[in-house]
Design a protein around this motif. Structure first.
Motif, PDB file in Angstrom:
ATOM      1  N   ALA A   1      -3.675   5.702   8.237  1.00 52.36           N
ATOM      2  CA  ALA A   1      -4.617   4.767   8.856  1.00 52.36           C
ATOM      3  C   ALA A   1      -6.029   5.345   8.901  1.00 52.36           C
ATOM      4  CB  ALA A   1      -4.150   4.421  10.265  1.00 52.36           C
ATOM      5  N   VAL A   2      -6.217   6.525   8.315  1.00 49.05           N
ATOM      6  CA  VAL A   2      -7.518   7.193   8.345  1.00 49.05           C
ATOM      7  C   VAL A   2      -8.015   7.421   6.921  1.00 49.05           C
ATOM      8  CG1 VAL A   2      -8.770   9.241   9.125  1.00 49.05           C
ATOM      9  CG2 VAL A   2      -6.878   8.351  10.498  1.00 49.05           C
ATOM     10  N   PHE A   3      -9.227   6.969   6.637  1.00 46.89           N
ATOM     11  CA  PHE A   3      -9.849   7.161   5.318  1.00 46.89           C
ATOM     12  C   PHE A   3      -8.906   6.755   4.178  1.00 46.89           C
ATOM     13  CE2 PHE A   3     -12.092  10.452   7.919  1.00 46.89           C
ATOM     14  CZ  PHE A   3     -13.314   9.829   7.919  1.00 46.89           C
ATOM     15  N   ASN A   4      -8.284   5.600   4.340  1.00 46.89           N
ATOM     16  CA  ASN A   4      -7.312   5.123   3.355  1.00 46.89           C
ATOM     17  C   ASN A   4      -8.029   4.217   2.354  1.00 46.89           C
ATOM     18  OD1 ASN A   4      -5.192   4.006   1.905  1.00 46.89           O
ATOM     19  ND2 ASN A   4      -3.851   3.823   3.689  1.00 46.89           N
ATOM     20  N   GLN A   5      -8.510   4.794   1.265  1.00 41.40           N
ATOM     21  CA  GLN A   5      -9.264   4.024   0.279  1.00 41.40           C
ATOM     22  C   GLN A   5      -8.385   3.009  -0.430  1.00 41.40           C
ATOM     23  OE1 GLN A   5     -12.651   4.165  -0.112  1.00 41.40           O
ATOM     24  NE2 GLN A   5     -12.302   2.340  -1.364  1.00 41.40           N
ATOM     25  N   GLU A   6      -7.120   3.319  -0.591  1.00 45.18           N
ATOM     26  CA  GLU A   6      -6.212   2.352  -1.219  1.00 45.18           C
ATOM     27  C   GLU A   6      -6.102   1.087  -0.366  1.00 45.18           C
ATOM     28  OE1 GLU A   6      -1.650   1.866  -2.955  1.00 45.18           O
ATOM     29  OE2 GLU A   6      -2.172   3.614  -1.724  1.00 45.18           O
ATOM     30  N   LEU A   7      -6.002   1.262   0.944  1.00 44.35           N
ATOM     31  CA  LEU A   7      -5.958   0.110   1.849  1.00 44.35           C
ATOM     32  C   LEU A   7      -7.241  -0.716   1.739  1.00 44.35           C
ATOM     33  CD1 LEU A   7      -4.711  -1.549   4.156  1.00 44.35           C
ATOM     34  CD2 LEU A   7      -5.672   0.123   5.762  1.00 44.35           C
ATOM     35  N   VAL A   8      -8.375  -0.040   1.677  1.00 45.89           N
ATOM     36  CA  VAL A   8      -9.655  -0.739   1.517  1.00 45.89           C
ATOM     37  C   VAL A   8      -9.661  -1.551   0.225  1.00 45.89           C
ATOM     38  CG1 VAL A   8     -12.152  -0.436   1.172  1.00 45.89           C
ATOM     39  CG2 VAL A   8     -10.950   0.940   2.879  1.00 45.89           C
ATOM     40  N   ASN A   9      -9.166  -0.961  -0.855  1.00 43.11           N
ATOM     41  CA  ASN A   9      -9.118  -1.660  -2.140  1.00 43.11           C
ATOM     42  C   ASN A   9      -8.211  -2.891  -2.083  1.00 43.11           C
ATOM     43  OD1 ASN A   9     -10.840   0.152  -3.427  1.00 43.11           O
ATOM     44  ND2 ASN A   9      -9.167   1.488  -4.081  1.00 43.11           N
ATOM     45  N   VAL A  10      -7.097  -2.775  -1.378  1.00 47.63           N
ATOM     46  CA  VAL A  10      -6.170  -3.906  -1.248  1.00 47.63           C
ATOM     47  C   VAL A  10      -6.831  -5.051  -0.482  1.00 47.63           C
ATOM     48  CG1 VAL A  10      -4.011  -4.655  -0.166  1.00 47.63           C
ATOM     49  CG2 VAL A  10      -4.068  -2.534  -1.479  1.00 47.63           C
ATOM     50  N   ILE A  11      -7.509  -4.724   0.606  1.00 49.40           N
ATOM     51  CA  ILE A  11      -8.180  -5.755   1.406  1.00 49.40           C
ATOM     52  C   ILE A  11      -9.305  -6.404   0.598  1.00 49.40           C
ATOM     53  CG2 ILE A  11      -9.611  -6.141   3.453  1.00 49.40           C
ATOM     54  CD1 ILE A  11      -7.976  -3.880   4.815  1.00 49.40           C
ATOM     55  N   GLU A  12     -10.073  -5.598  -0.127  1.00 51.92           N
ATOM     56  CA  GLU A  12     -11.172  -6.129  -0.939  1.00 51.92           C
ATOM     57  C   GLU A  12     -10.655  -7.029  -2.056  1.00 51.92           C
ATOM     58  OE1 GLU A  12     -13.355  -2.718  -2.254  1.00 51.92           O
ATOM     59  OE2 GLU A  12     -14.644  -2.692  -0.470  1.00 51.92           O
ATOM     60  N   LEU A  13      -9.493  -6.699  -2.596  1.00 51.06           N
ATOM     61  CA  LEU A  13      -8.942  -7.477  -3.707  1.00 51.06           C
ATOM     62  C   LEU A  13      -8.707  -8.933  -3.303  1.00 51.06           C
ATOM     63  CD1 LEU A  13      -7.779  -7.708  -6.556  1.00 51.06           C
ATOM     64  CD2 LEU A  13      -5.603  -6.838  -5.675  1.00 51.06           C
ATOM     65  N   GLU A  14      -8.298  -9.165  -2.069  1.00 52.35           N
ATOM     66  CA  GLU A  14      -8.079 -10.543  -1.606  1.00 52.35           C
ATOM     67  C   GLU A  14      -9.374 -11.345  -1.704  1.00 52.35           C
ATOM     68  OE1 GLU A  14      -5.945 -12.930   2.067  1.00 52.35           O
ATOM     69  OE2 GLU A  14      -6.764 -10.934   2.440  1.00 52.35           O
TER      70      GLU A  14
ATOM     71  N   VAL B   1       0.859  -1.187   0.000  1.00 53.18           N
ATOM     72  CA  VAL B   1       0.000   0.000   0.000  1.00 53.18           C
ATOM     73  C   VAL B   1       0.890   1.230   0.000  1.00 53.18           C
ATOM     74  CG1 VAL B   1      -1.857   1.211   1.203  1.00 53.18           C
ATOM     75  CG2 VAL B   1      -1.717  -1.298   1.326  1.00 53.18           C
ATOM     76  N   ARG B   2       0.724   2.072  -0.982  1.00 50.80           N
ATOM     77  CA  ARG B   2       1.551   3.277  -1.071  1.00 50.80           C
ATOM     78  C   ARG B   2       1.125   4.321  -0.040  1.00 50.80           C
ATOM     79  NH1 ARG B   2       0.379   4.470  -7.239  1.00 50.80           N
ATOM     80  NH2 ARG B   2      -1.663   3.999  -6.344  1.00 50.80           N
ATOM     81  N   ASN B   3      -0.190   4.438   0.154  1.00 51.08           N
ATOM     82  CA  ASN B   3      -0.719   5.390   1.136  1.00 51.08           C
ATOM     83  C   ASN B   3      -0.622   4.763   2.531  1.00 51.08           C
ATOM     84  OD1 ASN B   3      -2.152   7.165   2.719  1.00 51.08           O
ATOM     85  ND2 ASN B   3      -4.015   7.120   1.483  1.00 51.08           N
ATOM     86  N   LYS B   4       0.181   5.343   3.414  1.00 52.29           N
ATOM     87  CA  LYS B   4       0.436   4.754   4.739  1.00 52.29           C
ATOM     88  C   LYS B   4      -0.512   5.281   5.808  1.00 52.29           C
ATOM     89  CE  LYS B   4       3.849   2.585   2.899  1.00 52.29           C
ATOM     90  NZ  LYS B   4       3.704   1.142   2.575  1.00 52.29           N
TER      91      LYS B   4
END
Length: 250
Positions: free
Chosen positions: A169-182, A164-167
């Protein structure tokens, strides 16, 4: 329409006055889901499912579009009532199990955020989208499904190196996308396994190498159970009550 034109300009960098708007497939809804009984209970005690994430077996292989809202209202009420009954009639003493699960998930997310290099999630997602579009559409065959399954399993291995490039922990849509991808990769794998096993055509599943519906051999649900190596496939008979299955001719 000015609004549509502006969307095309903003998101596709195309002015539809000068060029056609690009079109690509999108998912309307899912047919099937978490296996649930008429009380919305699943195989996991205390876990209830309803709506489009569930499969309560009230539809055939290609449910009518207008039924989704009715299903959500009816079984949402049933699931809520039964979940309340369950929670009021059980004493939850094993708090350490829940606390352990929370810690493990928090650690997993922390490891994702701490990783400084690896595979970019959108490359895996786009390859997943392309292979499903090309090989696992409505019209399917054995070879294409086998190719797609191999590709999806390759993508699952690559996902193990995703970062995840965006580090934040608040409103991190990239993190959400990574988790959903699994989860998307897991669902794609089960779709391919089920479609490859079902050697007939039914509903929105059309095998060009097996174009006829086969009620004698395949009037049954495809059931998938998560296993660490790969999903385990099983089958469950369909409960036919008042109405016998017949060909949909419109």
């Amino acid at each position: 329409m000015p609004g549509i034109r502006q969307i095309a300009i903003d998101f596709a960098n195309i002015d539809p006055i000068l060029k056609p708007i690009p079109v690509q497939p999108g998912q309307h809804y899912s047919m099937g889901g978490i296996a649930s009984n008429k009380n919305c209970e699943t195989a996991i005690s205390g876990f209830f499912a309803c709506g489009e994430c569930s499969c309560i077996s009230v539809h055939g292989a290609n449910r009518l579009g207008g039924n989704s809202l009715l299903e959500t209202l009816v079984f949402g009420k049933i699931a809520g009532e039964n979940a309340q009954i369950y929670s009021n009639s059980n004493v939850f003493l094993e708090k350490e199990i829940i606390e352990k699960a929370v810690v493990e998930e928090s650690d997993r997310i922390s490891r994702l955020l701490e990783r400084e290099a690896g595979e970019e999630f959108f490359k895996i997602r786009d390859e997943l989208k392309n292979i499903l579009d090309e090989k696992v559409g409505i019209f399917r065959n054995e070879l294409d499904l086998a190719i797609a399954l191999d590709k999806i399993r390759e993508l699952k291995k690559r996902y193990g190196n995703v970062y995840v490039r965006n580090k934040s922990a608040v409103f991190n849509q990239e993190l959400v996308n990574v988790i959903e991808l699994e989860g998307m990769l897991d669902v794609a794998e089960t779709i391919c396994i089920g479609a490859k096993a079902r050697k007939e055509s039914r509903g929105s599943h059309f095998r060009i190498d097996f174009p006829q519906r086969d009620d004698e051999g395949w009037l049954k649900h495809t059931m998938m159970t998560f296993k660490p190596q790969e999903p385990r496939i099983e089958f469950k008979p369909v409960n036919i009550t008042l109405f016998q299955p017949r060909k949909r001719e419109y």
